[in-house]
Structures are given as C-alpha cells and as structure tokens.
Design an enzyme around this catalytic site. Structure first.
Site, PDB file in Angstrom:
ATOM      1  N   PRO A 224       0.657  -1.339   0.028  1.00  0.00           N
ATOM      2  CA  PRO A 224      -0.076   0.005   0.016  1.00  0.00           C
ATOM      3  C   PRO A 224       0.900   1.304  -0.165  1.00  0.00           C
ATOM      4  O   PRO A 224       1.815   1.308   0.655  1.00  0.00           O
ATOM      5  CB  PRO A 224      -0.765   0.054   1.166  1.00  0.00           C
ATOM      6  CG  PRO A 224      -0.755  -1.343   1.842  1.00  0.00           C
ATOM      7  CD  PRO A 224       0.776  -2.055   1.166  1.00  0.00           C
TER       8      PRO A 224
ATOM      9  N   GLN B 156      -6.638  -1.676   1.801  1.00  0.00           N
ATOM     10  CA  GLN B 156      -6.166  -1.531   3.199  1.00  0.00           C
ATOM     11  C   GLN B 156      -6.940  -0.438   3.726  1.00  0.00           C
ATOM     12  O   GLN B 156      -6.842   0.747   3.408  1.00  0.00           O
ATOM     13  CB  GLN B 156      -4.682  -1.093   3.226  1.00  0.00           C
ATOM     14  CG  GLN B 156      -4.088  -0.778   4.411  1.00  0.00           C
ATOM     15  CD  GLN B 156      -2.532  -0.370   4.731  1.00  0.00           C
ATOM     16  OE1 GLN B 156      -2.645   0.999   4.115  1.00  0.00           O
ATOM     17  NE2 GLN B 156      -1.691  -0.818   5.171  1.00  0.00           N
TER      18      GLN B 156
ATOM     19  N   TYR C  23      -0.904   5.220  13.183  1.00  0.00           N
ATOM     20  CA  TYR C  23      -2.293   5.752  13.006  1.00  0.00           C
ATOM     21  C   TYR C  23      -2.979   5.241  14.107  1.00  0.00           C
ATOM     22  O   TYR C  23      -2.618   4.588  15.026  1.00  0.00           O
ATOM     23  CB  TYR C  23      -2.742   5.156  11.594  1.00  0.00           C
ATOM     24  CG  TYR C  23      -1.726   5.940  10.476  1.00  0.00           C
ATOM     25  CD1 TYR C  23      -1.919   7.290  10.259  1.00  0.00           C
ATOM     26  CD2 TYR C  23      -0.985   5.062   9.627  1.00  0.00           C
ATOM     27  CE1 TYR C  23      -0.977   7.784   9.337  1.00  0.00           C
ATOM     28  CE2 TYR C  23      -0.010   5.628   8.322  1.00  0.00           C
ATOM     29  CZ  TYR C  23      -0.289   6.970   8.460  1.00  0.00           C
ATOM     30  OH  TYR C  23       0.842   7.638   7.631  1.00  0.00           O
TER      31      TYR C  23
ATOM     32  N   ARG D  50      -1.660  -5.218   9.350  1.00  0.00           N
ATOM     33  CA  ARG D  50      -0.447  -4.713   9.193  1.00  0.00           C
ATOM     34  C   ARG D  50       0.191  -4.211  10.672  1.00  0.00           C
ATOM     35  O   ARG D  50      -0.525  -3.354  11.152  1.00  0.00           O
ATOM     36  CB  ARG D  50      -0.410  -3.599   8.175  1.00  0.00           C
ATOM     37  CG  ARG D  50       1.285  -2.992   7.994  1.00  0.00           C
ATOM     38  CD  ARG D  50       1.383  -2.194   6.788  1.00  0.00           C
ATOM     39  NE  ARG D  50       2.171  -2.848   5.761  1.00  0.00           N
ATOM     40  CZ  ARG D  50       2.768  -2.344   4.920  1.00  0.00           C
ATOM     41  NH1 ARG D  50       3.085  -0.976   4.958  1.00  0.00           N
ATOM     42  NH2 ARG D  50       3.517  -3.002   4.036  1.00  0.00           N
TER      43      ARG D  50
HETATM   44  C1  LIG Z   1       4.925   7.006  -1.060  1.00  0.00           C
HETATM   45  C2  LIG Z   1       4.654   5.893  -0.045  1.00  0.00           C
HETATM   46  C3  LIG Z   1       3.503   6.052   0.511  1.00  0.00           C
HETATM   47  C4  LIG Z   1       3.124   4.930   1.410  1.00  0.00           C
HETATM   48  N1  LIG Z   1       1.665   4.769   1.821  1.00  0.00           N
HETATM   49  C5  LIG Z   1       1.375   3.509   2.725  1.00  0.00           C
HETATM   50  C6  LIG Z   1       0.112   3.231   2.999  1.00  0.00           C
HETATM   51  O1  LIG Z   1      -0.767   3.986   2.699  1.00  0.00           O
HETATM   52  N2  LIG Z   1       0.032   2.244   3.837  1.00  0.00           N
HETATM   53  C7  LIG Z   1       0.997   1.615   4.531  1.00  0.00           C
HETATM   54  O2  LIG Z   1       0.652   0.605   5.221  1.00  0.00           O
HETATM   55  N3  LIG Z   1       2.152   1.965   4.126  1.00  0.00           N
HETATM   56  C8  LIG Z   1       2.523   2.908   3.258  1.00  0.00           C
HETATM   57  N4  LIG Z   1       3.944   2.955   2.682  1.00  0.00           N
HETATM   58  C9  LIG Z   1       4.891   2.003   3.211  1.00  0.00           C
HETATM   59  C10 LIG Z   1       5.077   1.086   2.407  1.00  0.00           C
HETATM   60  O3  LIG Z   1       4.041   0.056   1.988  1.00  0.00           O
HETATM   61  C11 LIG Z   1       6.240  -0.112   2.663  1.00  0.00           C
HETATM   62  O4  LIG Z   1       5.884  -0.562   3.769  1.00  0.00           O
HETATM   63  C12 LIG Z   1       7.787   0.813   2.684  1.00  0.00           C
HETATM   64  O5  LIG Z   1       7.618   1.654   1.691  1.00  0.00           O
HETATM   65  C13 LIG Z   1       8.833  -0.237   2.716  1.00  0.00           C
HETATM   66  O6  LIG Z   1       8.694  -0.788   1.283  1.00  0.00           O
HETATM   67  P1  LIG Z   1       9.846  -0.517   0.524  1.00  0.00           P
HETATM   68  O7  LIG Z   1      11.297  -0.717   0.966  1.00  0.00           O
HETATM   69  O8  LIG Z   1       9.490  -1.566  -0.654  1.00  0.00           O
HETATM   70  O9  LIG Z   1       9.486   0.938  -0.144  1.00  0.00           O
HETATM   71  C14 LIG Z   1       4.095   4.031   1.806  1.00  0.00           C
HETATM   72  C15 LIG Z   1       5.367   4.077   1.325  1.00  0.00           C
HETATM   73  C16 LIG Z   1       5.565   5.249   0.288  1.00  0.00           C
HETATM   74  C17 LIG Z   1       7.088   5.174  -0.180  1.00  0.00           C
END
Ligand SMILES: Cc1cc2nc3c(=O)[nH]c(=O)nc-3n(C[C@H](O)[C@H](O)[C@H](O)COP(=O)(O)O)c2cc1C
Ligand SMILES: Cc1cc2nc3c(=O)[nH]c(=O)nc-3n(C[C@H](O)[C@H](O)[C@H](O)COP(=O)(O)OP(=O)(O)OC[C@H]3O[C@@H](n4cnc5c(N)ncnc54)[C@H](O)[C@@H]3O)c2cc1C
Length: 775
Positions: free
Chosen positions: A425, A502, A583, A631
């Site tokens: 997400p 989510q 949150y 999560r």
């Molecule tokens: C732009 C952005 C928005 C995100 N929004 C959410 C979100 O809405 N809900 C959530 O659980 N995590 C959110 N995350 C966290 C990601 O789901 C993920 O857990 C985190 O970026 C680590 O993964 P990665 O190393 O592959 O980027 C967000 C991350 C990024 C970069």
C-alpha cells in the site's frame, strides 16, 4: 622500532613475523604465557581470500600452511532422520596447534624473539617499547587496563557451547540436530587434519540447565554428547583438550566490539589486535581469519606510511579505520548466523520440513542468497525449487527451469494469488473527496499488469476525519465503492492479479498536508479534529488529538464496519487492517502513544483490545472465503516502545481472532525513532512472527530484487513479499525481475508480447557483453 607483541596467538605471531621480515632492523619480541609449541584448540577455518593475502605477504609460511590445510566443499545436514548434502561451499581448515607451530618456527627463522612462559600483566612492563601489540586474546589484560579508552562493548550470548574433538573424519562440514526432552542440541563438525575433527556442541541455556550440564565435569559432558550424537559419531569417541579448565567446560560466546583500538600510555603506543579487539562467532568461521587480516593490515599501513616511530599514531589510525569496516561486516554476518542457531530450536526445528530447514540453515548469515546458492550447487538448488513448487501445488516439468519460489502461487481461504509479490500500500495523496479516479485506475492497474500477484490500494480511510490528508482515498459512501468496482473489474479482466484494500484511520497523524507540501505537517487551514488512544500530539506543533471516549470508540468501530461492508461489494479479493505506523489502531498498540488507564490501556491484552474489536467486527462482515491481513509496526525503534517480542504477542492475538496474515512493517509511531535501515531490514520480524507464532506473513522493506524475494520465501521467512518504492520506479517490476533471472515463462499481458521478447534478448546481450567484455 622496538615492538612487543603481548600474546603469541595467530595475531601476535603473524604480525611479528611480517614486520621482522620486511624490516629486520626492528627489534620484535612476542611474549607468550604458554610453553613453546604447546597450545590448545582444535581446527580453525580460513577463507580463500585470507589465504591468498597470506601467499602475497609471506609465501614461505603460506606454503607450509597450505600443505597442512584440509579443503572440503560439501555441507551435510543431519536432521529428523534425513541426511542432506550440498556442494560448492569451499572451506579450508587447519589445526590451531599446527598453525601456531608453523608461525612460531617462521618467527624463529626470521629472528623474532619468542619469550614463552611469561605472563605479561601490564603494558607498562615494557617501557622501552615504541609499539605494544595487545594480541592477548579475548580476555586481554592489556585492554582491560584501559576500559575508558578502548570502550569495550561486551554482550554475552545466551547459548552454551563446548569445544570437543573426535578422531572420526568427516568428508563434509557436518551439522547434526538432535531433539531431547528439554530442547534441541546441534553439533558443528569439521575435519581439520588427517586424524581429527572439531566437534562443537551447542544448545540453549534452558536445555543446558534442565539437563544439569553445569553440574557435570568434562567427562560427564563428553559422555552426554557422545550418547546424544551417537549416530553421527558411529562408535567414535569425543575428546576434550581443555582439561585445564575447572568445572563445566560449557561456554557462552561473548561478542566484543571496541570503541577505540589504540592508546598512548605515556611511554609506548598500545594497539589492539585479533580477539583482544573483536570477536566473531564460530557460526560463520573463525576469529583466526580476522586476527590474520588485522596483522596484515597493520603491516600494510607501516609499509604505506613509513616504518618509523614518528609515523606510529598515523599508522594506528589508518589501521583502525580500515579494519573496523571489514570487522563490522563479518560481525554482522556472524551475528545473523549466531542468532539462527540461538533460535533454531524454538523457531525452525519443530516447524520446517527438512528441505526448507536445510535452505534456512544455508542462508542463515543472509550473505548467501538464492542465486548465490545456484552458483555453488545448481543441481541442489533446482531440486529445492522443484520441491518448493510441488508444495505450492505446481506440477514440475522436466524440460525447462522450474519457477523459483517468488513465482509460485499462494492460496489463502478461497483466494489464490498467481505469485508471491505484493504491491505494498502506498498513499498517493491524489484523491478528491476520497474518490478513486483515473489516476488510481492507471496507477494500480498498471502495477497489476506489471506482474504483481496482489496489488494493494493505499490506506483507504473509513471516514472523512480518518484521512491523513485531504488527498487520501476513502470508503464511506457508495460513490467511492463504485470507483473501487471499476478498478477491481479492470484488474480482474485484464490481469491474473488480485486486489487488496487497506482500511485505516489516521488518528493523531491526520489532518496534514499532502506529502510534497510537507509530510506530517498540520494543514494551514481546513483542519478537522483529531482523535487517538491518548491526547498526545505527533509533532510538538501538531494538533492535539482527543483521547477517544466511549462514543468515539463506538463510532469508529461502526465506520470500519461500514467500510468493510462497502469493500465487500466491490469484488476486491483481500482486506488489510492498518494497525501500523502510528495511525489510530497502532496508537492503541504502542505503550508510547497509549497511556490510557481504562480497559483499553495497560498490558498487551488491554492495548490490543480495541484493534481486536475492530478486527473481529470487520471479519464478521467480510466474506468468509476472502482473507484479511493485519499490518503491524513490529518495532517502534524507540526505548519503551514495542519490540519484535511485543509484535509477536499481538500477532498471536490477531491469529486467534481469525487474521490470515501479518504484514510485518515497523516504525513511524514515534517521531524520535532511530530505525536501523538496510537491505531486508524488516524481514527478521516476519521470520520471527511466521515461525514462532505460526501465522503466515508478508515481509516488506528494502526488498528490491528477485534474489531477495526468492531467498526470503524459499527460506520460509515470509509467505509473500511486499514491494513498495521499486514499484514506483517500475510498474512492471515483477515481470522485469523474472526476465533478469532468466525466467521467460511468466506471462506478460498479451498486448505486450512483442516487448517481452525484445526485453529478454537485450538482457541476454547485456549479460553476455558483461561476461566477455564485447559489446
Ligand atoms: C509513497 C509511499 C506511501 C506509503 N503509503 C503507505 C500506506 O498508505 N499504507 C501503508 O501501510 N504503508 C505505506 N507506505 C509504506 C510501504 O507500504 C512500505 O511498507 C515501505 O515503503 C517499505 O517498503 P519498500 O522498501 O519496498 O519501499 C508508503 C510508502 C511510500 C514510499
Ligand atoms: C584456547 C583457544 C582455543 C580456540 N579454539 C578454536 C578452534 O578450535 N577453532 C576456531 O575456529 N577458533 C578457536 N579459537 C578462537 C580463535 O582461535 C581466535 O579467534 C583467534 O585465535 C584469535 O587470535 P588472537 O591471536 O587474537 O588470540 P588468541 O588465539 O586467543 O591468542 C592469544 C594468546 O595470548 C596469550 N596470552 C593471553 N594473555 C597473556 C598474557 N597476559 N601474557 C602472555 N600471553 C598471554 C594466550 O596464551 C594466547 O596464546 C580458540 C581460541 C582459544 C583461546
């Protein structure tokens, strides 16, 4: 220069001989408390790289050492009645005694003065020395004289181990795991000369206590181990060479890091070397390699900067700077491997099947990945891939490569994902009134076309005041549900991917600006009131949230139910409840943000009470055949906050309430957090929860290559891998990663087939050009 090495182990002897060889005018003494040619210890293991360096620095001793080396390639694991073997691992071992004898002889030949049977109590006993090497091992008296300078950081690890030997000769590095009534024991066994093998037995403190091993003398411990490992010993006896030790010979490993490695004592410069400066657990090899590498680097720095008294401070600084990096790298890998053996009994041995257990063990240091195993032993790895695919219900074909673990399907309840990759997400802050529009259709739709097995929309808020920003998606009315229907239909018609929603509530982190206008910063105007577990603002200048009262708790519960009911009408396949990142529901779970004194604050059960009420309520209205994941922030990265241990407790509660999976994220709960980032940095949380709590997991965080995902899933550290930022860079991340590892059987959207062949051909050309140097 006048140099005194206190301690004639590998570090002191090797440094002494190198410096004497290069500059015979140096006066060098090695002071050793033992007698000449009298040492104890079984075999030590070297890497090829250290051996190559030794050949360059002193070919004479290197040739002798190499002659005495035993080389072996195979690893064999004995586990639950099976014996599995893989090849290509390349170790060399030598008896410690043999090694030291070679180095002692070489020192004598070069004119290094060896003073035996002399216990040096202090560096001040050598006032005429320009340089004193504290190579007096882990218990270094010299280091211990200056704790405020060297800042030793010592951690005593929980497992117990005993160094033993046997005359049975093993042709592979052998690991034998045995279960007793009080827990698991493991033996690490390797041959080091033509008569002897090292035989280290390790277990947990609990098993050690319950078996009364602390009360046994050495013979008692030997009898115990001989009996337990009788099958692998096949009649051979175990022996000890530590008869000098009083009482139990079972030790705890001590991990040592020093804040500083050198000191001027008013007369001489003193520098730490080898085990006196750092230790590395035997789970990945020996400290001998580090000791030799230290000796080589210090010599190298004298060569570079000058073999001159005046240069000593500069030399010592450069030596420490360079060695510190290499030592940290090895200590990291050693820590991962050591921790694997510490938890193997409670985490893996009772749950993993022998094939996966073996894979998990081979990748324990996390330095050896899936593709690295292929380089070592392709046959074994392909056999494992076939086994894994078979477990996932795939029929393996004999022609063509079997699909690696990340491309195997995964079924939970009535939903089958085509592969194990999830688009995580990610808030896009681009919605108006919480509505999915063309942006979201293209954004999520293209990631589904790009091969991910499950695509999540961003956190979708259960009411207008549940939003993080005015640009967040919501699901509180029919129009929003209609937007989701259109998206779900698109994905289902055009791709094999499944769609996840989510659900979340921003709590104290709500009413903020769009990310590119100021992440977490309160809106300039148009703010809405905030609620949270307790009245604590996120930033000092954030809006103060209201601690939720009964009416708030009831309303937000109803909001979640309404959102889940609407979600059920969209045809989406998967629901996730957002209980992470500070949150609303996360604010109940963390003791940092939940200071309530009612039934929703206090111990784990109380803090989880409201999130569990919400979970159960949405589970009741979400279709039975569809899964819900939760999560969690598995680490608050702040003192007093939740740790992975707490996360495991919450995971067990959600499991009991009917959660299908835990999505293992971390942090963002407390602004002053100090997370430790790095490749796959959150995967250990997933590993712990999956294998200790017994609930499937999603790993997420810095997973950026197919090799990462395959290693995680193959080892059973997670069931699915969520990939976030790499999906922003490349919508077709999954398809491209497949091509990069040579898998061409993962289907692309039929409209894109012409692109597939060209992409694969170009990659093959690049690979060939890199290998041959011809473009
Ligand atoms: C732009 C952005 C928005 C995100 N929004 C959410 C979100 O809405 N809900 C959530 O659980 N995590 C959110 N995350 C966290 C990601 O789901 C993920 O857990 C985190 O970026 C680590 O993964 P990665 O190393 O592959 O980027 C967000 C991350 C990024 C970069
Ligand atoms: C007894 C023993 C057995 C080991 N067995 C194995 C093994 O089988 N396999 C393996 O992989 N690793 C083994 N290790 C660990 C590994 O050998 C070390 O990581 C490596 O030897 C580090 O080298 P070093 O020169 O820094 O220290 P050490 O090898 O510990 O050498 C330190 C030397 O300093 C001497 N010394 C200590 N204090 C004084 C003093 N005050 N005055 C004079 N001399 C002093 C000691 O007698 C010793 O010879 C063993 C270590 C020890 C101490």
């Amino acid at each position: 220069m006048r140099i005194v090495c206190i301690g004639g182990g590998p570090a002191g002897l090797y440094f002494g001989l190198l410096m004497k060889k290069l500059h015979p005018e140096h006066s060098i003494t090695v002071v050793e408390r033992n007698r000449p040619y009298d040492t104890f210890g079984w075999g030590v293991v070297f890497s090829d790289a250290t051996m190559e360096a030794m050949k360059i620095w002193d070919p004479e001793s290197a040739a002798e050492i190499q002659d005495a080396f035993n080389h072996w390639d195979d690893i064999e694991v004995w586990f639950k009645g099976t014996r599995q073997r893989t090849s290509g691992h390349g170790f060399v071992g030598i008896g410690r005694k043999k090694l030291l004898n070679i180095l002692q002889r070489r020192c004598e030949a070069l004119g290094v003065e060896l003073t035996f049977e002399t216990d040096a109590n202090s560096d001040l006993e050598y006032p005429d020395a320009d340089l004193i090497i504290a190579s007096d091992g882990f218990n270094s008296k010299i280091r211990n004289r200056y704790p405020e300078v060297f800042q030793p950081d010592l951690i005593t690890r929980p497992n117990r181990y005993i160094w033993l030997g046997t005359h049975k000769l093993y042709d592979a590095f052998t690991f034998d795991f045995r279960k007793t009534d009080h827990g698991w024991f493991q033996a690490h066994i390797y041959k080091f000369d033509d008569q002897t093998s090292t035989f280290i037995v390790e277990t947990t403190e609990e098993a050690y206590e319950k078996h009364g091993l602390g009360e046994l003398d050495q013979q008692g411990s030997i009898d115990f181990c001989q009996d337990l490992f009788s099958e692998v010993l096949d009649g051979a006896e175990l022996m000890t060479n530590a008869r000098h030790m009083r009482g139990s010979a079972w030790l705890n490993f001590n991990r040592l890091i020093c804040g500083k490695w050198s000191h001027f004592n008013g007369q001489s410069h003193v520098v730490l070397m080898g085990d006196a400066a750092h230790t590395a657990h035997f789970a990945i090899g020996s400290g001998t390699k580090l000791a030799i590498d230290d000796a080589i680097e210090l010599t190298n720095q004298f060569n570079r900067l000058g073999h001159d008294k005046g240069k000593i401070p500069e030399v010592l600084e450069a030596y420490e700077e360079i060695r510190r990096v290499d030592v940290a790298r090895i200590q990291n890998a050693a820590r991962n491997a050591m921790e694997w053996f510490e938890v193997v009994g409670r985490r893996y041995a009772d749950t993993l099947e022998p094939e996966q257990f073996m894979y998990s063990m081979l990748t324990r240091s996390q330095r050896i990945s899936h593709e690295n195993l292929r380089l070592r032993d392709a046959n074994w790895l392909e056999g494992y891939e076939r086994w894994f695919a078979g477990k996932a219900g795939m029929v393996s074909t004999t022609n063509g490569r079997c699909l690696p673990p990340m491309f195997t399907p995964y079924t939970v309840r009535g939903v089958t994902l085509p592969n194990r990759i999830v688009m995580s997400p990610m808030a896009m802050y681009s919605a108006k009134d919480g509505l999915i529009d063309d942006f979201h259709l293209v954004h999520i739709g293209s990631r589904a076309m790009g091969g991910a097995g499950l695509v999540f929309g961003e956190m979708t808020c259960v009411s207008p005041d549940a939003r993080i920003t005015p640009g967040c998606l919501g699901l509180w009315n029919e129009e929003q549900a209609e937007g989701w229907r259109r998206l779900v239909e698109f994905v289902h018609i055009n791709t094999p991917a499944k769609v996840g929603i989510q659900l979340g509530h921003a709590g104290r982190k709500g009413s903020t600006k769009l990310a590119w206008e100021g992440t977490d910063q309160p809106l300039d105007d148009g703010n809405w009131p905030l609620i949270s577990a307790s009245a604590l603002p996120y930033l000092k200048h954030s809006q103060m949230p209201k601690a939720m009262d009964r009416a708030d708790l009831d309303r937000v519960l109803t909001d979640h139910i309404r959102a889940a009911e609407l979600a059920a009408t969209t045809g989406a396949d998967w629901l996730e409840l957002h209980c992470a990142h500070g949150y609303l529901l996360s604010s109940f779970l963390s003791p940092l943000t939940n200071t309530r004194t009612d039934e929703y604050g206090g111990d784990h059960a109380a803090r989880a009470r409201y999130p569990l009420e919400v979970f159960r309520a949405i589970r009741a209205v979400w279709p039975d055949e569809k899964p819900i994941s939760v999560r969690l922030s598995c680490h608050d990265w702040f003192d007093g906050g939740n740790t992975p241990e707490d996360a495991a407790i919450f995971a067990a509660m959600f499991k009991e309430a009917g959660a299908d999976m835990i999505d293992c994220s971390s942090g963002q709960v407390w602004k002053e957090e100090t997370p430790v980032y790095g490749r796959l940095f959150q995967t250990p949380f997933s590993d712990k929860i999956r294998n200790e709590v017994g609930i499937p997991t999603i790993a997420v965080g810095a997973i950026s290559e197919a090799d990462h995902a395959n290693s995680i899933i193959a080892a059973g550290r997670a069931d699915l891998c969520a990939v976030a930022r790499p999906h922003l860079a490349d919508p077709a991340w999954t398809l491209h990663e497949a091509a990069k590892i040579g898998i061409n059987t993962v289907p692309w959207p039929k409209q894109y087939y012409a692109g597939k062949t060209q992409y694969e051909t170009n990659l093959a050309r690049e690979k060939q050009a890199a290998a041959t140097g011809v473009k």
